[in-house]
Design a protein around this motif. Sequence first.
Motif, PDB file in Angstrom:
ATOM      1  N   PRO A   1      52.668  55.692  53.438  1.00 10.94           N
ATOM      2  CA  PRO A   1      52.733  55.277  52.029  1.00 10.94           C
ATOM      3  C   PRO A   1      51.414  55.513  51.294  1.00 10.94           C
ATOM      4  N   SER A   2      51.527  55.929  50.050  1.00 14.67           N
ATOM      5  CA  SER A   2      50.351  56.079  49.197  1.00 14.67           C
ATOM      6  C   SER A   2      50.039  54.728  48.553  1.00 14.67           C
ATOM      7  N   THR A   3      48.779  54.328  48.618  1.00 17.73           N
ATOM      8  CA  THR A   3      48.349  53.067  48.015  1.00 17.73           C
ATOM      9  C   THR A   3      46.942  53.253  47.448  1.00 17.73           C
ATOM     10  N   TYR A   4      46.424  52.235  46.825  1.00 14.16           N
ATOM     11  CA  TYR A   4      45.009  52.206  46.458  1.00 14.16           C
ATOM     12  C   TYR A   4      44.553  50.758  46.502  1.00 14.16           C
ATOM     13  N   ASN A   5      43.245  50.566  46.522  1.00 22.62           N
ATOM     14  CA  ASN A   5      42.680  49.233  46.703  1.00 22.62           C
ATOM     15  C   ASN A   5      42.785  48.405  45.423  1.00 22.62           C
ATOM     16  N   LEU A   6      43.398  47.246  45.525  1.00 22.55           N
ATOM     17  CA  LEU A   6      43.517  46.344  44.383  1.00 22.55           C
ATOM     18  C   LEU A   6      42.445  45.260  44.397  1.00 22.55           C
ATOM     19  N   SER A   7      41.923  44.991  45.581  1.00 21.95           N
ATOM     20  CA  SER A   7      40.907  43.938  45.706  1.00 21.95           C
ATOM     21  C   SER A   7      40.234  44.044  47.067  1.00 21.95           C
ATOM     22  N   ASP A   8      39.000  43.588  47.140  1.00 21.37           N
ATOM     23  CA  ASP A   8      38.303  43.540  48.425  1.00 21.37           C
ATOM     24  C   ASP A   8      38.722  42.321  49.232  1.00 21.37           C
ATOM     25  N   ALA A   9      39.379  41.380  48.574  1.00 23.46           N
ATOM     26  CA  ALA A   9      39.852  40.178  49.255  1.00 23.46           C
ATOM     27  C   ALA A   9      41.155  40.485  49.989  1.00 23.46           C
ATOM     28  N   SER A  10      41.344  39.856  51.135  1.00 25.92           N
ATOM     29  CA  SER A  10      42.559  40.092  51.907  1.00 25.92           C
ATOM     30  C   SER A  10      43.731  39.304  51.333  1.00 25.92           C
ATOM     31  N   CYS A  11      44.939  39.882  51.490  1.00 25.36           N
ATOM     32  CA  CYS A  11      46.141  39.237  50.962  1.00 25.36           C
ATOM     33  C   CYS A  11      47.357  39.778  51.687  1.00 25.36           C
ATOM     34  N   GLU A  12      48.222  38.886  52.145  1.00 26.93           N
ATOM     35  CA  GLU A  12      49.423  39.294  52.871  1.00 26.93           C
ATOM     36  C   GLU A  12      50.574  39.651  51.933  1.00 26.93           C
ATOM     37  N   LYS A  13      50.407  39.422  50.662  1.00 30.85           N
ATOM     38  CA  LYS A  13      51.496  39.642  49.715  1.00 30.85           C
ATOM     39  C   LYS A  13      51.422  40.994  49.001  1.00 30.85           C
ATOM     40  N   ILE A  14      50.650  41.927  49.569  1.00 25.58           N
ATOM     41  CA  ILE A  14      50.633  43.293  49.046  1.00 25.58           C
ATOM     42  C   ILE A  14      51.399  44.151  50.043  1.00 25.58           C
ATOM     43  N   TYR A  15      52.544  44.668  49.614  1.00 19.73           N
ATOM     44  CA  TYR A  15      53.453  45.367  50.512  1.00 19.73           C
ATOM     45  C   TYR A  15      53.562  46.852  50.165  1.00 19.73           C
ATOM     46  N   LYS A  16      54.128  47.586  51.112  1.00 15.27           N
ATOM     47  CA  LYS A  16      54.466  48.989  50.901  1.00 15.27           C
ATOM     48  C   LYS A  16      55.988  49.096  50.833  1.00 15.27           C
ATOM     49  N   SER A  17      56.456  50.000  50.023  1.00 22.09           N
ATOM     50  CA  SER A  17      57.893  50.100  49.776  1.00 22.09           C
ATOM     51  C   SER A  17      58.697  50.349  51.037  1.00 22.09           C
ATOM     52  N   ASP A  18      58.187  51.177  51.939  1.00 24.19           N
ATOM     53  CA  ASP A  18      58.952  51.478  53.145  1.00 24.19           C
ATOM     54  C   ASP A  18      59.170  50.226  53.994  1.00 24.19           C
ATOM     55  N   TYR A  19      58.184  49.343  54.003  1.00 24.16           N
ATOM     56  CA  TYR A  19      58.322  48.086  54.762  1.00 24.16           C
ATOM     57  C   TYR A  19      59.366  47.186  54.101  1.00 24.16           C
ATOM     58  N   ILE A  20      59.286  47.050  52.793  1.00 24.47           N
ATOM     59  CA  ILE A  20      60.237  46.208  52.061  1.00 24.47           C
ATOM     60  C   ILE A  20      61.672  46.670  52.298  1.00 24.47           C
ATOM     61  N   LEU A  21      61.908  47.981  52.171  1.00 24.29           N
ATOM     62  CA  LEU A  21      63.269  48.501  52.293  1.00 24.29           C
ATOM     63  C   LEU A  21      63.774  48.441  53.734  1.00 24.29           C
ATOM     64  N   LYS A  22      62.890  48.650  54.687  1.00 20.08           N
ATOM     65  CA  LYS A  22      63.291  48.553  56.085  1.00 20.08           C
ATOM     66  C   LYS A  22      63.675  47.117  56.426  1.00 20.08           C
TER      67      LYS A  22
END
Length: 422
Positions: A212-233
């Motif tokens: 998946p293509s992504t980019y950095n939204l924050s230097d802080a860690s967060c479990e609520k940032i997902y990739k589409s392939d994971y969501i759909l799977k």
Amino acid sequence: MNNLEEMLKEANECLNCKNPLCRKGCPIATKIPEFINEIKKNNLNKAYEILQENNIMSDICSNVCPYEEYCSGHCVKGIKGKPVSVSKLEKFVNLWARENNIKYEYKLEKTNGIKVAIIGSGPAGIECAVDLAKKGYKVTIFEREEQIGGLLTYGIPGFRLPRNITENLTNRITSLGIEIKTNIEFGKDMNLNTLKESGFEAIFLGIGADIPSTYNLSDASCEKIYKSDYILKEYNAKRIIKNLGDVIVIGGGNVATDSARAAIRMGAKSSTIVYRRDNSKMPARQIELDEALEDGVKIIYNTRVISADIKEGKIEKINCTKTDSSTEKVVDIENSEFNIKADSVIFAIGLKPNKELIENEGIELDETGLIKLDENSMTNVEGVFAGGDVSQSKATVCKAIYSGREAAYGIDKYIKEKGIIK
């Protein structure tokens, strides 16, 4: 289209053109006037035979193909009026065949004993395997997941492609003598050398684009940032991701609409697609956008997500800027920053092939990261062919099928030219 009367009415709209532009618009040259003509004669069995002879995944294509661009998009009647609904007719015939347990007997040439490996069981791999099996090859499909289908099983959600359609693929494929080995991962459990040592004379790579293509939204860690392939799977496996809250989907294609709709079905409080261009440039099909809106998905155009404010591992809001997409290049508008409340973010801005995995096998990529192929679909490594998302960008299911078909032709040609079979 729910009954025979409606189907016959739609079929009779077809002009049975001598030079059918609808067929030219179809990447795999489906015999459209021919199967529709059989519907007119109420010969659904023959219509089904015509469809299956050309495409074992006809039922899948009738659900997910961009018919407005392909078949119906080239229909002569569409120039001044409403085109024939080819996909609805094709869908009806396949549904009739399933409900009546109609089986199509594929014509197979005498086995030649030549072993061919198919790595990946997405639409390109399936088509390559089927075409080679028909020609008498001893085909084995290797799939890293538990089930075959690739994006058909794990990527396209059930509300777009009913699961009973993909579930019967295995039986139809194995009926051709094709062996399927699942839970075997390329680059880990086997590679090109081990396959060649096992006697495979040719190998087809259909491993798709799964990074998946992504980019950095924050230097802080967060479990609520997902990739589409994971969501759909997860959605297709009926594993509900809880507490999504207000969801922001970054992207503008069909995967973005699928992810946004899946989030709604997982219980998201709200689901909003944020796209950096305007509506006219959005790659998602209009029908997918309409259905997303019906599901309650919101869409924000001409907006780029810059960053996310994260506190104690939780997203509080995303920071955005308005954009100008009136030209080919998207430009941020000065002093237009604003923020949106969010609890979860899903990246749906594209997938790319696994560059490291492919290059470790000595296979060359082009400047866009796709596998380089010659006119016969062969890579720079002799006897190794490829197709689907690993070698073409923004491929539809139908185009992936075509690439698998081309590769099968190339493999057959290669085997015969080497003199392995006469």
